[in-house]
Design a protein around this motif. Sequence first.
Motif, short mmCIF file in Angstrom:
data_model
loop_
_atom_site.label_atom_id
_atom_site.label_comp_id
_atom_site.label_asym_id
_atom_site.label_seq_id
_atom_site.Cartn_x
_atom_site.Cartn_y
_atom_site.Cartn_z
N UNK A 93 -0.43 8.40 11.29
CA UNK A 93 -1.81 8.72 10.83
C UNK A 93 -1.85 7.69 9.43
N UNK A 94 -0.82 7.04 8.77
CA UNK A 94 -0.90 6.46 7.77
C UNK A 94 -1.37 5.01 8.09
N UNK A 95 -2.31 4.43 7.29
CA UNK A 95 -3.09 3.18 7.75
C UNK A 95 -2.22 1.98 7.35
N UNK A 96 -1.29 1.85 6.13
CA UNK A 96 -0.61 0.88 6.22
C UNK A 96 0.88 1.13 5.83
N UNK A 97 1.80 -0.16 5.87
CA UNK A 97 3.20 0.11 5.89
C UNK A 97 3.63 0.66 4.70
N UNK A 98 2.96 0.36 3.43
CA UNK A 98 3.75 0.60 2.22
C UNK A 98 3.46 2.00 1.96
N UNK B 110 11.57 0.24 8.91
CA UNK B 110 11.95 0.39 7.64
C UNK B 110 13.37 0.69 7.42
N UNK B 111 14.18 -0.13 7.22
CA UNK B 111 15.60 -0.10 7.11
C UNK B 111 16.15 0.25 5.57
N UNK B 112 17.04 1.70 5.47
CA UNK B 112 17.29 1.80 4.28
C UNK B 112 18.44 1.29 4.00
N UNK B 113 18.53 0.68 2.53
CA UNK B 113 19.81 0.03 2.04
C UNK B 113 20.84 0.77 1.76
N UNK B 114 22.08 0.87 2.41
CA UNK B 114 23.35 1.91 2.11
C UNK B 114 23.39 2.29 0.65
N UNK B 115 23.58 3.52 0.36
CA UNK B 115 23.90 3.76 -1.05
C UNK B 115 23.01 3.56 -2.22
N UNK B 116 21.47 3.78 -1.60
CA UNK B 116 20.53 3.53 -2.22
C UNK B 116 19.25 3.89 -1.64
N UNK B 117 18.05 4.08 -2.47
CA UNK B 117 16.61 4.30 -1.85
C UNK B 117 15.98 2.94 -1.70
#
Length: 242
Positions: A160-165, A195-202
Amino acid sequence: MLNKHYQQFTQTMLDKVENIAAAFDKHAGEKGKNNEQVLVRFLEEYLPKRFSVGTGQVVASDGQKSAQTDIIIHDRTNTPGLFIGGASVLVPIETTYAVISVKTTLNKKELKDAVRQIESVRRLNNNASFQYSRGEIMKVPAASNTVLRPRGLVFAYKTTWKDVMTIEKAFREIIEPINDDFRPNGVCVIDKCLIRRIPHSLNTRIYSEHPFLHFFVFLLYLIQTMPSWLVDLEKYFESYSE
């Protein structure tokens, strides 16, 4: 060439989801189950054969269980499942490589539910892993629990979200309070982004072009870099017999 190949898969999968939506217009549960199966069938066909794909629960030798999990990618080459039958499986945490929570339409509520599903798997204790080499049994040190936790991904066909951000912001907000060991590795909306999360961080890395191709390549990386262990089933039977 690969980009075009996987783009065809994306369109084929989206077409199947549209057909399912039309067929089960007033039955959200059946629609969701059928949408899961679209991805299951793709993974069964294209993952390396040593990986099995099922739906059910992941269990630990101390008797703990995960929530019902949409897709479990696990090893059946060297280890048995605890229960294989019907539409559901019980898979030991020690032989689980990754789990995927599948959503038809992603919004904040559905994303929270998916993250909780993955967290329930990643919280389980891996206490029964071992390797057998040159006549010696090597058990997994307790400190290795973090390294051996199954990987976790959220997968959605639409949002339902319009954009990636906006998706990325919601993802970060939802996982921030969760211990890093239990957070998912990423979220994919098949026609929008990975969207890939970088390990050990947000921190995250966003792929807006060919998201399904990036999803599949990332999934392969996650499961192929997991070490392969055997499971000491005696620990399970001791727990379940009490």
